[in-house]
Design an enzyme around this catalytic site. Sequence first.
Site, short mmCIF file in Angstrom:
data_model
loop_
_atom_site.label_atom_id
_atom_site.label_comp_id
_atom_site.label_asym_id
_atom_site.label_seq_id
_atom_site.Cartn_x
_atom_site.Cartn_y
_atom_site.Cartn_z
N HIS A 221 0.83 -1.21 0.00
CA HIS A 221 0.00 0.00 0.00
C HIS A 221 0.87 1.26 0.00
O HIS A 221 0.59 2.23 -0.73
CB HIS A 221 -0.88 0.06 1.25
CG HIS A 221 -1.83 -1.09 1.41
ND1 HIS A 221 -1.68 -2.05 2.38
CD2 HIS A 221 -2.96 -1.42 0.72
CE1 HIS A 221 -2.68 -2.92 2.30
NE2 HIS A 221 -3.46 -2.56 1.29
N GLN B 267 -17.89 -6.01 -1.18
CA GLN B 267 -17.03 -6.89 -1.95
C GLN B 267 -16.70 -8.20 -1.22
O GLN B 267 -15.89 -8.99 -1.68
CB GLN B 267 -15.76 -6.17 -2.42
CG GLN B 267 -14.77 -5.81 -1.34
CD GLN B 267 -13.69 -4.88 -1.88
OE1 GLN B 267 -13.94 -3.72 -2.22
NE2 GLN B 267 -12.47 -5.37 -1.98
N ARG C 112 -3.83 -10.16 4.48
CA ARG C 112 -4.29 -11.46 4.98
C ARG C 112 -3.14 -12.35 5.42
O ARG C 112 -3.38 -13.40 6.03
CB ARG C 112 -5.14 -12.16 3.91
CG ARG C 112 -6.51 -11.51 3.72
CD ARG C 112 -7.41 -12.33 2.80
NE ARG C 112 -8.76 -11.81 2.75
CZ ARG C 112 -9.26 -11.03 1.77
NH1 ARG C 112 -8.49 -10.68 0.76
NH2 ARG C 112 -10.52 -10.60 1.81
#
Lengths: 284, 284
Positions: A37, A61, A187
Amino acid sequence: MKVVTSIPELQRLANEARLTGKRVGVVPTMGFLHDGHLSLIRIARQHSDVVITTIFVNPAQFAPNEDFEAYPRDLVRDEKLAEKAGTDLLFVPGVREMYPEGYLTYVDVENITKVLEGKSRPTHFRGVTTVVAKLLNIAKPRVAVFGQKDAQQVAVIRQMVKDLNFDVDIIVGPIIRESDGLALSSRNVYLSPEQRSDALVLSQSLRAGEKMILEGERWPDAIRAAMRDHISTKPSASIDYVSLADAATLEELTTVRPGRQILVSLAVRVGQTRLIDNTLVTVP
Amino acid sequence: MKVVTSIPELQRLANEARLTGKRVGVVPTMGFLHDGHLSLIRIARQHSDVVITTIFVNPAQFAPNEDFEAYPRDLVRDEKLAEKAGTDLLFVPGVREMYPEGYLTYVDVENITKVLEGKSRPTHFRGVTTVVAKLLNIAKPRVAVFGQKDAQQVAVIRQMVKDLNFDVDIIVGPIIRESDGLALSSRNVYLSPEQRSDALVLSQSLRAGEKMILEGERWPDAIRAAMRDHISTKPSASIDYVSLADAATLEELTTVRPGRQILVSLAVRVGQTRLIDNTLVTVP
């Protein structure tokens, strides 16, 4: 850096910037920021006078059986990292701010949302395109930056921007990896130490597939099979898909033709954690 | 008045106007302009420095069995009328300019698109919202003007604008009628002289329904039945729907409550021509 939670306020600040001739850049994220990011924020910084980073874990989503509730969040840490990377406005709207009661409108891209990720996650891209359309209308940026890690998302957003005539340039930042090859992902925090080690089969099999293409293998099924075999060496890893597709249309390939750009991509569940990775290869 | 057929050129001209501090107003139409359209252009004129009128018979809002091919067109006449009414930029894109090969993206509003017009024309509003989203992105206007004649279209567009955070004010112009009450419509040209006379049952039955509400009738079915009875006096008229619905949610009413705003609307086929009309009534 200013933290903004209200849509009208962000709209006002972005309009103000634009009217004084400043270039606005947007980096949409779901937060729990990592170096991937931050690299996108730095790219936006290079292309804009005002960088808006958005943090919104977008319920639209996620499917009901997915990890919306469990998705990792750490706003305090995110604020520091986003500012350090060059964010001017951090937009952190609540779910009710983005989807108020009586919300009814969705943006759908057909065909290319039905394959790969879309096959396993049928409503995923509808959520992505809807929230990105909203963010583009709220911030009206000159550029928006997305990561190549979500290769299909990039293709879908490019298609939406072109089809709906959004007046914005899409910039794509490269995948950022750990030194051992694991692609950064929010994740990854779900992985146990052993799973973390098994997860290396994703990037390793991509490199193996890429090597076969570059060395002249012309039969996609041979490449997919070799990649699958490599992943299967780890019992904790279960394959969702292994794909060699045309990089533009996302159609699965039946032959590997010289000059073609191929998206080699995969989704693998390591324990309970679904990971994705990809690489673009131009056939020699 | 300048006629523009290319999206990038309109985008450039609209951006230029906006950057010099001018208010841009848009009037989306399907052409074959009548006094109803011209009244919308005049409203846009009052609210904007630069008025963009668009003429585009949008294939996406016609079903295969509908009158897309037959829909009346007269660009030479339209140019004169649009200019006289106060248009600065007349945008007349071709179908391939708006929907190039490989086009895949649609905007969907749920629920309120499934009733009334949407029941008879299931893909209609998807075409409307998609083309309006495109026009709003191309022209980025401060105001967009629509006619109350298409009452449900107004509700659907308002919902889309709110949900997707388009930074535009929607202005609604009143229905313009012939002196005998027939609502202006480009499709009126399809009517034979006899059908033209029979078509008066639309506005007449609306007035009858309105009168019943204003005189205290509280049972919607009694009002719908009286309107249907009136329409049935003309053998060439066949009813598609007669509706008393909440003006905001478009839900059919089971009671008429004081203070409520009711959309009384109908669709009637006169010969082969499908006509619609409506009126808003505030219950006393």
